[in-house]
Write a protein that holds these residues in place. Structure first.
Motif, PDB file in Angstrom:
ATOM      1  N   ALA A  35       1.609 -34.966  76.578  1.00  0.00           N
ATOM      2  CA  ALA A  35       1.270 -33.552  76.403  1.00  0.00           C
ATOM      3  C   ALA A  35       2.236 -32.655  77.179  1.00  0.00           C
ATOM      4  O   ALA A  35       2.689 -31.627  76.671  1.00  0.00           O
ATOM      5  N   ALA A  36       2.574 -33.044  78.400  1.00  0.00           N
ATOM      6  CA  ALA A  36       3.469 -32.227  79.217  1.00  0.00           C
ATOM      7  C   ALA A  36       4.878 -32.198  78.644  1.00  0.00           C
ATOM      8  O   ALA A  36       5.504 -31.129  78.559  1.00  0.00           O
ATOM      9  N   THR A  39       4.959 -30.131  75.351  1.00  0.00           N
ATOM     10  CA  THR A  39       4.881 -28.703  75.642  1.00  0.00           C
ATOM     11  C   THR A  39       6.194 -28.188  76.218  1.00  0.00           C
ATOM     12  O   THR A  39       6.714 -27.158  75.783  1.00  0.00           O
ATOM     13  N   LEU A  73       2.788 -24.666  72.547  1.00  0.00           N
ATOM     14  CA  LEU A  73       1.687 -24.500  73.496  1.00  0.00           C
ATOM     15  C   LEU A  73       0.380 -25.001  72.903  1.00  0.00           C
ATOM     16  O   LEU A  73      -0.405 -25.680  73.582  1.00  0.00           O
ATOM     17  N   VAL A  74       0.145 -24.691  71.643  1.00  0.00           N
ATOM     18  CA  VAL A  74      -1.075 -25.158  70.983  1.00  0.00           C
ATOM     19  C   VAL A  74      -1.050 -26.683  70.862  1.00  0.00           C
ATOM     20  O   VAL A  74      -2.051 -27.363  71.142  1.00  0.00           O
ATOM     21  N   GLY A  76       0.546 -28.848  72.719  1.00  0.00           N
ATOM     22  CA  GLY A  76       0.349 -29.437  74.040  1.00  0.00           C
ATOM     23  C   GLY A  76      -1.105 -29.432  74.460  1.00  0.00           C
ATOM     24  O   GLY A  76      -1.611 -30.413  75.026  1.00  0.00           O
ATOM     25  N   LYS A  77      -1.810 -28.347  74.162  1.00  0.00           N
ATOM     26  CA  LYS A  77      -3.229 -28.271  74.513  1.00  0.00           C
ATOM     27  C   LYS A  77      -4.050 -29.258  73.685  1.00  0.00           C
ATOM     28  O   LYS A  77      -4.965 -29.912  74.192  1.00  0.00           O
ATOM     29  N   VAL A  78      -3.699 -29.392  72.399  1.00  0.00           N
ATOM     30  CA  VAL A  78      -4.403 -30.353  71.542  1.00  0.00           C
ATOM     31  C   VAL A  78      -4.178 -31.776  72.062  1.00  0.00           C
ATOM     32  O   VAL A  78      -5.111 -32.577  72.139  1.00  0.00           O
ATOM     33  N   GLN A  80      -3.525 -32.633  75.093  1.00  0.00           N
ATOM     34  CA  GLN A  80      -4.284 -32.775  76.335  1.00  0.00           C
ATOM     35  C   GLN A  80      -5.748 -33.055  76.035  1.00  0.00           C
ATOM     36  O   GLN A  80      -6.368 -33.922  76.657  1.00  0.00           O
ATOM     37  N   LEU A  81      -6.311 -32.343  75.065  1.00  0.00           N
ATOM     38  CA  LEU A  81      -7.713 -32.551  74.711  1.00  0.00           C
ATOM     39  C   LEU A  81      -7.945 -33.922  74.076  1.00  0.00           C
ATOM     40  O   LEU A  81      -9.045 -34.470  74.164  1.00  0.00           O
ATOM     41  N   GLY A  85      -3.016 -35.965  78.247  1.00  0.00           N
ATOM     42  CA  GLY A  85      -2.620 -35.159  79.402  1.00  0.00           C
ATOM     43  C   GLY A  85      -2.888 -35.900  80.699  1.00  0.00           C
ATOM     44  O   GLY A  85      -3.290 -37.071  80.706  1.00  0.00           O
TER      45      GLY A  85
END
Length: 101
Positions: A35-36, A39, A73-74, A76-78, A80-81, A85
């Motif tokens: 994820a990092a 992103t 950004l979206v 990366g957040k997905v 992570q979820l 992440g």
């Protein structure tokens, strides 16, 4: 008049500050997760595209770069979820397979 010389400071004890440590040890991957990285590189790529748009005065290219940044950004957040992440299930499983902690 106060004595602020080096000799005076060496002979006068100073107060130490209280150190507040975290209650647990933080993860040791230092953000090296899927994820990092996704992103980071999507934001870098989007910034380069947007900078080229500004350099060549192409408004559409600038907005394409901004869209790449937003999508990164979206994404990366997905990720992570979904557990990719720091502290996520997929990241912990990969760390165990590699033998790290």
């Amino acid at each position: 008049m106060a004595d602020h010389s080096l000799a005076h400071r060496a002979q006068t004890p100073t107060r130490t500050e209280t150190v507040h440590l975290p209650p647990t040890t933080p993860p040791t991957n230092h953000g090296r997760t899927l994820a990092a990285w996704t992103t980071t590189w999507s934001v870098v790529l989007g910034a380069v595209v947007a900078a080229l748009g500004v350099t060549f005065t192409l408004a559409w290219l600038f907005w394409v770069g901004m869209a790449v940044i937003a999508a990164g950004l979206v994404l990366g957040k997905v990720l992570q979820l979904l557990g990719h992440g720091q502290g996520g299930a997929a990241t912990l499983a990969r760390a165990q397979r590699r033998g790290s902690h």
